[in-house]
Design a protein around this motif. Structure first.
Motif, PDB file in Angstrom:
ATOM      1  N   UNK A  51       0.772  -1.441   0.084  1.00  0.00           N
ATOM      2  CA  UNK A  51      -0.014   0.015  -0.155  1.00  0.00           C
ATOM      3  C   UNK A  51       0.935   1.223  -0.044  1.00  0.00           C
ATOM      4  N   UNK A  52       1.991   1.305   0.861  1.00  0.00           N
ATOM      5  CA  UNK A  52       2.983   2.449   0.990  1.00  0.00           C
ATOM      6  C   UNK A  52       3.466   2.730  -0.647  1.00  0.00           C
ATOM      7  N   UNK A  53       4.089   1.541  -1.334  1.00  0.00           N
ATOM      8  CA  UNK A  53       4.699   1.676  -2.457  1.00  0.00           C
ATOM      9  C   UNK A  53       3.582   2.252  -3.625  1.00  0.00           C
ATOM     10  N   UNK A  54       2.479   1.876  -3.539  1.00  0.00           N
ATOM     11  CA  UNK A  54       1.303   2.388  -4.421  1.00  0.00           C
ATOM     12  C   UNK A  54       1.119   3.803  -4.170  1.00  0.00           C
ATOM     13  N   UNK A  55       1.474   4.323  -3.074  1.00  0.00           N
ATOM     14  CA  UNK A  55       1.439   5.872  -2.689  1.00  0.00           C
ATOM     15  C   UNK A  55       2.683   6.685  -2.747  1.00  0.00           C
ATOM     16  N   UNK A  56       3.730   6.050  -3.232  1.00  0.00           N
ATOM     17  CA  UNK A  56       5.185   6.640  -3.411  1.00  0.00           C
ATOM     18  C   UNK A  56       6.080   6.582  -2.199  1.00  0.00           C
ATOM     19  N   UNK A  57       5.874   5.411  -1.216  1.00  0.00           N
ATOM     20  CA  UNK A  57       6.983   5.456  -0.428  1.00  0.00           C
ATOM     21  C   UNK A  57       7.387   3.907  -0.120  1.00  0.00           C
ATOM     22  N   UNK A  58       8.464   3.678   0.584  1.00  0.00           N
ATOM     23  CA  UNK A  58       8.958   2.269   0.820  1.00  0.00           C
ATOM     24  C   UNK A  58       9.497   2.379   1.898  1.00  0.00           C
ATOM     25  N   UNK A  59       9.707   1.098   2.622  1.00  0.00           N
ATOM     26  CA  UNK A  59      10.286   0.870   3.822  1.00  0.00           C
ATOM     27  C   UNK A  59      10.942  -0.525   3.770  1.00  0.00           C
ATOM     28  N   UNK A  60      11.792  -0.768   4.551  1.00  0.00           N
ATOM     29  CA  UNK A  60      12.393  -2.367   4.868  1.00  0.00           C
ATOM     30  C   UNK A  60      11.655  -2.820   6.224  1.00  0.00           C
ATOM     31  N   UNK A  61      11.657  -4.335   6.187  1.00  0.00           N
ATOM     32  CA  UNK A  61      11.286  -5.022   7.556  1.00  0.00           C
ATOM     33  C   UNK A  61      11.908  -6.182   7.503  1.00  0.00           C
ATOM     34  N   UNK A  62      12.014  -6.663   8.898  1.00  0.00           N
ATOM     35  CA  UNK A  62      12.805  -8.006   8.919  1.00  0.00           C
ATOM     36  C   UNK A  62      11.720  -9.050   9.139  1.00  0.00           C
ATOM     37  N   UNK A  63      12.309 -10.188   9.434  1.00  0.00           N
ATOM     38  CA  UNK A  63      11.326 -11.405   9.981  1.00  0.00           C
ATOM     39  C   UNK A  63      10.393 -11.172  11.058  1.00  0.00           C
ATOM     40  N   UNK A  64      10.854 -10.005  11.791  1.00  0.00           N
ATOM     41  CA  UNK A  64      10.378  -9.803  13.000  1.00  0.00           C
ATOM     42  C   UNK A  64       9.074  -9.069  12.696  1.00  0.00           C
ATOM     43  N   UNK A  65       8.996  -8.808  11.494  1.00  0.00           N
ATOM     44  CA  UNK A  65       7.935  -7.772  11.066  1.00  0.00           C
ATOM     45  C   UNK A  65       7.857  -6.460  11.642  1.00  0.00           C
ATOM     46  N   UNK A  66       8.994  -5.742  11.936  1.00  0.00           N
ATOM     47  CA  UNK A  66       9.081  -4.242  12.409  1.00  0.00           C
ATOM     48  C   UNK A  66       9.426  -3.654  11.376  1.00  0.00           C
ATOM     49  N   UNK A  67       8.569  -2.772  10.648  1.00  0.00           N
ATOM     50  CA  UNK A  67       8.793  -1.779   9.475  1.00  0.00           C
ATOM     51  C   UNK A  67      10.085  -0.566  10.163  1.00  0.00           C
ATOM     52  N   UNK A  68      10.889  -0.473   9.238  1.00  0.00           N
ATOM     53  CA  UNK A  68      11.890   0.788   9.496  1.00  0.00           C
ATOM     54  C   UNK A  68      12.421   1.367   8.239  1.00  0.00           C
ATOM     55  N   UNK A  69      12.938   2.452   8.445  1.00  0.00           N
ATOM     56  CA  UNK A  69      13.481   3.281   7.171  1.00  0.00           C
ATOM     57  C   UNK A  69      12.600   3.409   5.820  1.00  0.00           C
ATOM     58  N   UNK A  70      11.370   4.291   6.484  1.00  0.00           N
ATOM     59  CA  UNK A  70      10.593   4.801   5.195  1.00  0.00           C
ATOM     60  C   UNK A  70      11.099   6.042   4.677  1.00  0.00           C
ATOM     61  N   UNK A  71      11.041   5.719   3.485  1.00  0.00           N
ATOM     62  CA  UNK A  71      11.687   6.650   2.251  1.00  0.00           C
ATOM     63  C   UNK A  71      10.692   7.121   1.308  1.00  0.00           C
ATOM     64  N   UNK A  72      10.923   8.091   0.834  1.00  0.00           N
ATOM     65  CA  UNK A  72      10.106   8.469  -0.418  1.00  0.00           C
ATOM     66  C   UNK A  72      10.769   7.936  -1.501  1.00  0.00           C
ATOM     67  N   UNK A  73       9.914   7.345  -2.430  1.00  0.00           N
ATOM     68  CA  UNK A  73      10.384   6.596  -3.741  1.00  0.00           C
ATOM     69  C   UNK A  73      10.412   7.874  -4.667  1.00  0.00           C
ATOM     70  N   UNK A  74      11.650   7.813  -5.353  1.00  0.00           N
ATOM     71  CA  UNK A  74      12.065   9.103  -6.175  1.00  0.00           C
ATOM     72  C   UNK A  74      11.420   8.756  -7.742  1.00  0.00           C
ATOM     73  N   UNK A  75      10.774   9.667  -8.276  1.00  0.00           N
ATOM     74  CA  UNK A  75       9.870   9.342  -9.482  1.00  0.00           C
ATOM     75  C   UNK A  75      11.049   9.409 -10.732  1.00  0.00           C
TER      76      UNK A  75
END
Length: 75
Positions: A51-75
């Motif tokens: 859902x975030x990628x569909x809105x122009x953002x991305x992030x990483x997450x580990x096997x623990x299911x904790x999201x981190x490093x939210x960034x704007x996707x460059x066009x």
């Protein structure tokens, strides 16, 4: 954190006040699902990321299911 303090290394999860309202709403909804254990956290993060990628953002997450490093996707 002020908008002028934001750069490409800033984890926007730590600067949510700088994000548009619709993005904050997505974060709030998915964070609640993760915190309330509404399923496998890893799979919840996958759906959250989609859902975030569909809105122009991305992030990483580990096997623990904790999201981190939210960034704007460059066009």
């Amino acid at each position: 954190m002020n908008t002028y303090d934001i750069d490409s290394t800033t984890d926007l999860f730590q600067a949510q006040d700088t994000l548009p309202a619709n993005i904050r709403a997505i974060i709030d909804r998915h964070t609640a699902l993760i915190e309330e254990n509404e399923g496998d956290c890893y799979l919840l993060c996958r759906d959250f990321l989609e859902e975030m990628e569909a809105n122009g953002y991305t992030f990483d997450y580990g096997l623990d299911g904790v999201p981190y490093d939210l960034q704007r996707i460059n066009p």
